[in-house]
Design a protein around this motif. Structure first.
Motif, short mmCIF file in Angstrom:
data_model
loop_
_atom_site.label_atom_id
_atom_site.label_comp_id
_atom_site.label_asym_id
_atom_site.label_seq_id
_atom_site.Cartn_x
_atom_site.Cartn_y
_atom_site.Cartn_z
N THR A 29 -7.69 4.25 -6.95
CA THR A 29 -7.66 2.80 -7.17
C THR A 29 -6.22 2.29 -7.12
OG1 THR A 29 -9.62 3.05 -8.56
CG2 THR A 29 -8.49 0.95 -8.64
N THR A 30 -5.30 3.08 -7.68
CA THR A 30 -3.88 2.74 -7.56
C THR A 30 -3.45 2.74 -6.10
OG1 THR A 30 -3.46 3.74 -9.71
CG2 THR A 30 -1.55 3.35 -8.30
N GLN A 31 -3.95 3.73 -5.35
CA GLN A 31 -3.61 3.81 -3.92
C GLN A 31 -4.08 2.58 -3.17
OE1 GLN A 31 -2.11 6.85 -2.36
NE2 GLN A 31 -1.70 5.21 -0.91
N VAL A 32 -5.31 2.15 -3.41
CA VAL A 32 -5.85 0.97 -2.73
C VAL A 32 -5.09 -0.29 -3.13
CG1 VAL A 32 -7.89 -0.52 -2.54
CG2 VAL A 32 -8.13 1.96 -2.33
N PHE A 33 -4.74 -0.40 -4.41
CA PHE A 33 -3.95 -1.54 -4.86
C PHE A 33 -2.64 -1.62 -4.08
CE2 PHE A 33 -0.76 -3.36 -7.78
CZ PHE A 33 -1.37 -4.57 -8.13
N TYR A 34 -2.01 -0.47 -3.92
CA TYR A 34 -0.75 -0.42 -3.16
C TYR A 34 -0.96 -0.83 -1.70
CZ TYR A 34 3.11 1.81 -0.61
OH TYR A 34 4.16 2.07 0.23
N TYR A 35 -1.96 -0.25 -1.06
CA TYR A 35 -2.19 -0.54 0.35
C TYR A 35 -2.48 -2.02 0.59
CZ TYR A 35 -2.63 4.41 1.78
OH TYR A 35 -2.41 5.74 2.08
N VAL A 36 -3.33 -2.62 -0.22
CA VAL A 36 -3.68 -4.02 0.00
C VAL A 36 -2.45 -4.91 -0.18
CG1 VAL A 36 -5.06 -5.97 -0.81
CG2 VAL A 36 -6.10 -3.72 -0.58
N ASN A 37 -1.65 -4.64 -1.20
CA ASN A 37 -0.42 -5.42 -1.38
C ASN A 37 0.54 -5.23 -0.22
OD1 ASN A 37 -0.17 -6.96 -4.03
ND2 ASN A 37 -1.03 -5.02 -4.73
N LYS A 38 0.62 -3.99 0.26
CA LYS A 38 1.56 -3.71 1.34
C LYS A 38 1.16 -4.45 2.62
CE LYS A 38 4.07 0.01 3.61
NZ LYS A 38 4.26 1.47 3.79
N VAL A 39 -0.12 -4.39 2.98
CA VAL A 39 -0.54 -5.06 4.21
C VAL A 39 -0.52 -6.58 4.02
CG1 VAL A 39 -3.05 -5.07 3.78
CG2 VAL A 39 -2.18 -4.93 6.12
N HIS A 40 -0.78 -7.06 2.82
CA HIS A 40 -0.65 -8.50 2.54
C HIS A 40 0.76 -8.96 2.87
CE1 HIS A 40 0.85 -11.70 -0.13
NE2 HIS A 40 -0.35 -12.24 -0.02
N ASP A 41 1.78 -8.24 2.38
CA ASP A 41 3.16 -8.64 2.60
C ASP A 41 3.57 -8.50 4.07
OD1 ASP A 41 3.17 -9.09 -0.09
OD2 ASP A 41 4.59 -7.50 -0.59
N TRP A 42 3.07 -7.45 4.74
CA TRP A 42 3.38 -7.24 6.15
C TRP A 42 2.85 -8.40 6.99
CZ3 TRP A 42 5.95 -4.89 9.92
CH2 TRP A 42 5.39 -4.79 11.19
N LEU A 43 1.60 -8.78 6.77
CA LEU A 43 0.98 -9.83 7.59
C LEU A 43 1.50 -11.22 7.23
CD1 LEU A 43 -2.69 -8.52 7.69
CD2 LEU A 43 -0.97 -8.37 9.50
N ALA A 44 2.09 -11.36 6.06
CA ALA A 44 2.67 -12.66 5.69
C ALA A 44 3.95 -12.95 6.47
CB ALA A 44 2.94 -12.70 4.19
N GLN A 45 4.60 -11.92 6.99
CA GLN A 45 5.87 -12.08 7.70
C GLN A 45 5.63 -12.63 9.10
OE1 GLN A 45 8.55 -8.54 7.37
NE2 GLN A 45 6.79 -7.64 6.33
N PRO A 46 6.65 -13.30 9.69
CA PRO A 46 6.58 -13.64 11.10
C PRO A 46 6.54 -12.35 11.93
CG PRO A 46 8.32 -14.87 9.99
CD PRO A 46 7.86 -13.81 9.04
#
Length: 684
Positions: free
Chosen positions: A380-397
């Motif tokens: 669950t910690t792993q998934v929390f990390y992954y979702v936050n990471k891809v959220h921040d990646w896709l938020a960038q130009p």
């Protein structure tokens, strides 16, 4: 790294995605539209005006109408833009064009007066995206609007959205209330009434919220047999499905029904870490870069924050209870939970991975097994990390998946809607899914466990499956640019949805400089989706690696019996799944055509440029696009940027059978006429 209180976690970095191969459960109810087969009676004068407009726009004109309502869904030209530069407001540029071509749009002054701005945003490429709702008594239309896109220097790229003439319902006062409409929708889905009344808003649409994901609001529905007032409902069906259902607000009849849940694969799939993934301690409070919001909400008591709430769902479907919430490790006051090898307890008939890792993360029996408990905090910690990471990646130009583009987070213009990420989900095995409702309603991601015929591993440990599922949220919310997340309902649209999800996942894993970063050379087979969970490093959960060129002879590009070996083309649409004598359309299989084509584009123009073109095209595309509509949208994204990649783009699509002369009858068509040519001007 320095560890912050309740912030540290040991995570698997560099994990590549994977999916599995066991047919995903079919929706309990099939997609349905009561208007299917209906066709609008387009006046002769309107048809003539559209033909004349197409001639004026030239040989690469796009003048396409919605087959049911007759509204213009797209007006554009792939070899240029519709207007020259202007200093006027983008909304003025768009409306001036529509007024000048009102005969082709089939609209009059009264129709234009019903169009009111409902969304305006600017993407990283400088394009202003506009949506004008067609309002009747303050109630918006379900699938008729005016959309337009204007460049930074005031040029109109395209317009459409299928606005209709004289949209008018008999009454905007619904005889049927939202609770009764929800009961009708639940009965249609085979669910018993539960007595919920909901909380009714005071807005014209009477927006109503119920417990969980359920939601209702009034819309008008353009119908050749007579326009209708309807309740648009988001309804949680039998887990794992979430549906959008339209209920006639007068009669209670079901007007449309569509599943909002996208699965990782048609066969069960999983994504997990290949052997080059490694454990690494990160700080969940500060390891995101400058200007990025914290991932954890204070006080830190569970894995919840502005972008995602991650929790286990082992026994209460879609709910919090028992051991669902993951607290900080009491012995370390952080989220540093090690992976505990369960290989010694693996059940008879199960096996552990061999190609990458050699450990099982559970015993392969039942979801309530003690072996699952051993790693529930870690995954669950792993998934929390992954979702936050891809959220921040896709938020960038150049992607720019931010609140203005209907992303998932607290504080967006549509309301608070972070993703609910459920791990060790009790409802199924060997798959994963993402349900994407409209902006302002929380997305739901469900991560399953995997077992025989796959290794006994946890799907949430793999970045690719998480990234694949999150990308469904991106594409569903960007197409249409109105926040309704209902732009990818038809078969070709859904197939491209799977292809985009594979592409965005592998693009991130190849672009992100992490331990185990994927390579991308001319050798096919470096972009394999689901290799870990299938224990198959050649093709993973798909038929091919997504970096397979047309005609490639390689272990990673075996193709299928119906389609033949090598990379797929548009000629293979509807011929990848099934058997040699009985090919069939399947969204994940046919999505491989799209994923492979986009990887060709990435190699042709470079990763960053491709990322911008592909995402820009999502914002420019009409709802329910065909493969060819999306080809055209990518050309439009390039045209607004100066058109410097036009020849390269045409070359990529022509090689995959989506050339200038290619055709298909509709977005629901399961066959296409492929063509491998380019426009004469490009070929010259």
């Amino acid at each position: 790294m320095t560890l912050a209180l309740a912030g540290a976690a040991t995570l698997i970095l560099g994990a590549t995605p994977s999916l599995a191969i066991v047919a995903a459960p079919a929706p309990a109810q099939p997609d349905f539209d009561a208007r299917s087969g209906d066709r609008a009676d387009i006046p002769a004068a309107t048809a003539d005006a559209r033909e004349a407009l197409a001639k004026r726009l030239g040989p690469e004109a796009i003048v396409s109408a919605d087959p049911v309502t007759g509204g213009l869904r797209s007006v554009a030209r792939t070899d240029g833009l519709l207007t020259g530069p202007s200093t006027a407001d983008p909304a003025t540029v768009a409306m001036d064009y529509v007024r000048a071509h009102a005969d082709a749009f089939g609209l009059d002054g009264t129709d234009l007066a019903t169009l009111e701005p409902v969304n305006r945003s600017v993407s990283p490429d400088g394009v202003t995206h506009l949506a004008f709702g067609q309002l009747d008594g303050g109630i918006g239309a379900y699938d008729s609007a005016l959309t337009a896109n204007v460049t930074a220097d005031g040029r109109l790229i395209n317009a459409g959205g299928a606005p209709v003439h004289n949209l008018e319902v008999p009454s905007t006062d619904p005889p049927l209330g939202p609770a009764a409409a929800r009961t009708a929708a639940r009965r249609d889905l085979g669910l018993a009434p539960d007595g919920e009344t909901g909380t009714v808003g005071t807005d014209p649409a009477r927006t109503t919220t119920f417990n969980g994901l359920d939601h209702a609001s009034l819309v008008t529905l353009a119908d050749p047999d007579g326009d209708r007032l309807a309740w648009k409902l988001t309804v949680a069906g039998d887990d794992p499905y979430v549906y959008e259902v339209l209920v006639d607000a007068a009669s209670g009849a079901i007007l449309t029904r569509h599943s909002l849940t996208d699965f990782a694969s048609s066969a069960s799939v999983v994504e997990s870490h290949p052997g080059d993934g490694s454990l690494h301690t990160v700080d969940l409070a500060t390891d995101r870069g400058v200007g990025v919001a914290d991932w954890l909400s204070l006080p830190v008591q569970a894995l919840t924050g502005p972008n995602v709430h991650a929790y286990a769902d082992r026994s209460l479907p879609d709910g919090i209870g028992g051991d669902s919430e993951i607290p900080p490790n009491p012995s370390t006051t952080d989220f540093n939970y090690p992976t505990i090898d369960q290989s010694d307890d693996v059940a008879v008939g199960q096996h552990c991975p061999t190609a990458f890792s050699t450990i099982c993360t559970w015993d392969g029996t039942t979801v309530d097994s003690p072996s699952v408990t051993a790693n529930v905090n870690q995954v669950t910690t792993q998934v929390f990390y992954y979702v936050n990471k891809v959220h921040d990646w896709l938020a960038q130009p150049p992607v720019g998946f931010t609140p203005a583009s209907f992303n998932f987070e607290i504080g967006g213009p549509g309301g608070d809607d972070p993703v609910d990420a459920e791990t060790d989900d009790s409802e199924d095995i060997n798959n994963a899914n993402m349900a994407t409702p409209a902006d302002g309603q929380r997305g739901r991601m469900q991560m399953y466990l995997f077992k025989s015929p796959f290794p006994a591993v946890n799907g949430g440990d793999d970045a690719s499956v998480v990234y694949h599922e999150y990308a469904h949220g991106l594409t569903n919310r960007l197409v249409g640019m109105d926040g309704q997340a209902n732009g990818l309902l038809d078969r070709q649209s859904q197939a491209m949805g799977e292809g985009w999800s594979d592409w965005y996942a592998m693009d991130f894993l190849t672009a992100d400089p992490h331990v185990g970063q994927l390579a991308d050379t001319a050798t096919p087979g470096e972009q394999v989706v689901g290799a870990y969970v299938t224990d198959n490093p050649a093709t993973g959960i798909r038929e091919n690696a997504i970096d397979c060129p047309v005609g490639a002879v390689a272990p990673a590009c075996p193709g299928t019996a119906p389609a033949g070996a090598g990379g797929f083309t548009y000629a293979d649409l509807g011929r990848i799944a099934g058997s040699a004598g009985h090919p069939s359309f399947e969204v994940h299989a046919d999505g491989e055509i799209w994923a492979e084509t986009l990887w060709d584009l990435r190699r042709a123009v470079g990763a960053t440029v491709a990322r911008g073109l592909i995402t820009g095209a999502l914002r420019l595309a009409p709802k329910q696009p065909t493969f060819l509509d999306m080809r055209d949208a990518i050309l439009l994204a390039d045209a607004q940027a100066g058109g410097t990649r036009r020849a390269q783009i045409w070359s990529v699509f022509a090689a995959r059978g989506m050339g200038y002369s290619a055709s298909t009858t509709s977005a629901n068509a399961t066959r296409a006429t492929a063509a491998f040519d380019t426009p004469p001007v490009v070929a010259a």
